[in-house]
Write a protein that holds these residues in place. Structure first.
Motif, short mmCIF file in Angstrom:
data_model
loop_
_atom_site.label_atom_id
_atom_site.label_comp_id
_atom_site.label_asym_id
_atom_site.label_seq_id
_atom_site.Cartn_x
_atom_site.Cartn_y
_atom_site.Cartn_z
N SER A 12 -20.51 -17.84 32.39
CA SER A 12 -19.92 -17.05 31.30
C SER A 12 -18.68 -16.28 31.77
O SER A 12 -18.54 -15.09 31.55
CB SER A 12 -20.95 -16.08 30.72
OG SER A 12 -22.04 -16.77 30.20
N ILE A 13 -17.79 -17.00 32.44
CA ILE A 13 -16.58 -16.40 32.99
C ILE A 13 -15.50 -16.28 31.92
O ILE A 13 -15.22 -17.23 31.18
CB ILE A 13 -16.06 -17.26 34.17
CG1 ILE A 13 -17.11 -17.40 35.25
CG2 ILE A 13 -14.76 -16.71 34.73
CD1 ILE A 13 -17.59 -16.13 35.88
N ASN A 14 -14.88 -15.12 31.86
CA ASN A 14 -13.78 -14.86 30.94
C ASN A 14 -12.49 -15.36 31.57
O ASN A 14 -11.99 -14.78 32.53
CB ASN A 14 -13.71 -13.35 30.65
CG ASN A 14 -12.61 -12.99 29.69
OD1 ASN A 14 -11.55 -13.60 29.69
ND2 ASN A 14 -12.87 -11.98 28.90
N LYS A 15 -11.94 -16.45 31.05
CA LYS A 15 -10.75 -17.06 31.64
C LYS A 15 -9.52 -16.15 31.54
O LYS A 15 -8.66 -16.18 32.41
CB LYS A 15 -10.46 -18.41 30.99
CG LYS A 15 -11.44 -19.47 31.41
CD LYS A 15 -11.01 -20.82 30.89
CE LYS A 15 -12.22 -21.65 30.62
NZ LYS A 15 -12.14 -22.43 29.44
N ALA A 16 -9.45 -15.34 30.51
CA ALA A 16 -8.32 -14.41 30.38
C ALA A 16 -8.33 -13.40 31.53
O ALA A 16 -7.29 -13.09 32.11
CB ALA A 16 -8.36 -13.69 29.04
N GLU A 17 -9.51 -12.93 31.89
CA GLU A 17 -9.64 -11.98 33.01
C GLU A 17 -9.32 -12.67 34.34
O GLU A 17 -8.63 -12.11 35.19
CB GLU A 17 -11.05 -11.39 33.04
CG GLU A 17 -11.28 -10.40 34.15
CD GLU A 17 -10.47 -9.12 34.03
OE1 GLU A 17 -10.35 -8.41 35.04
OE2 GLU A 17 -9.93 -8.82 32.94
N GLN A 26 -3.40 -18.97 31.74
CA GLN A 26 -4.56 -19.38 30.95
C GLN A 26 -4.48 -20.86 30.60
O GLN A 26 -5.51 -21.55 30.57
CB GLN A 26 -4.68 -18.54 29.69
CG GLN A 26 -5.15 -17.13 29.97
CD GLN A 26 -5.46 -16.36 28.70
OE1 GLN A 26 -6.10 -16.89 27.81
NE2 GLN A 26 -5.00 -15.12 28.63
N SER A 30 -7.30 -23.60 31.56
CA SER A 30 -7.88 -24.49 30.55
C SER A 30 -7.73 -25.95 30.98
O SER A 30 -8.66 -26.75 30.83
CB SER A 30 -7.22 -24.28 29.20
OG SER A 30 -7.60 -23.03 28.69
#
Length: 72
Positions: A12-17, A26, A30
């Motif tokens: 559940s990693i936040n790619k924006a962070e 980003q 992706s």
């Protein structure tokens, strides 16, 4: 989805962070997560691991688990 993409999704990693912390765009994250033909650079793997506070070897093992040595 790539092995990296599956790994990030499971965690559940936040790619924006991750993008903010690593400097990897980003769109590049992706591409690394979705496109199997995209080559992940060692530097990118290392920075991603640092950003998500996981040992780089753990990420490497997940991303490369499909690789096997050739047998003669």
């Amino acid at each position: 989805m790539t092995e990296l993409g599956e790994f990030l999704a499971r965690k559940s990693i936040n790619k924006a962070e991750v993008s903010r912390r690593t400097g990897i765009s980003q769109s590049r994250l992706s591409e690394l997560a979705l496109n199997p033909s995209t080559k992940l650079q060692a530097k990118e793997l290392y920075l991603i691991a640092l950003a998500i506070d996981i040992e780089p070897g753990e990420v490497l093992n997940e991303v490369c688990k499909h690789l096997k040595l050739q047998t003669d």
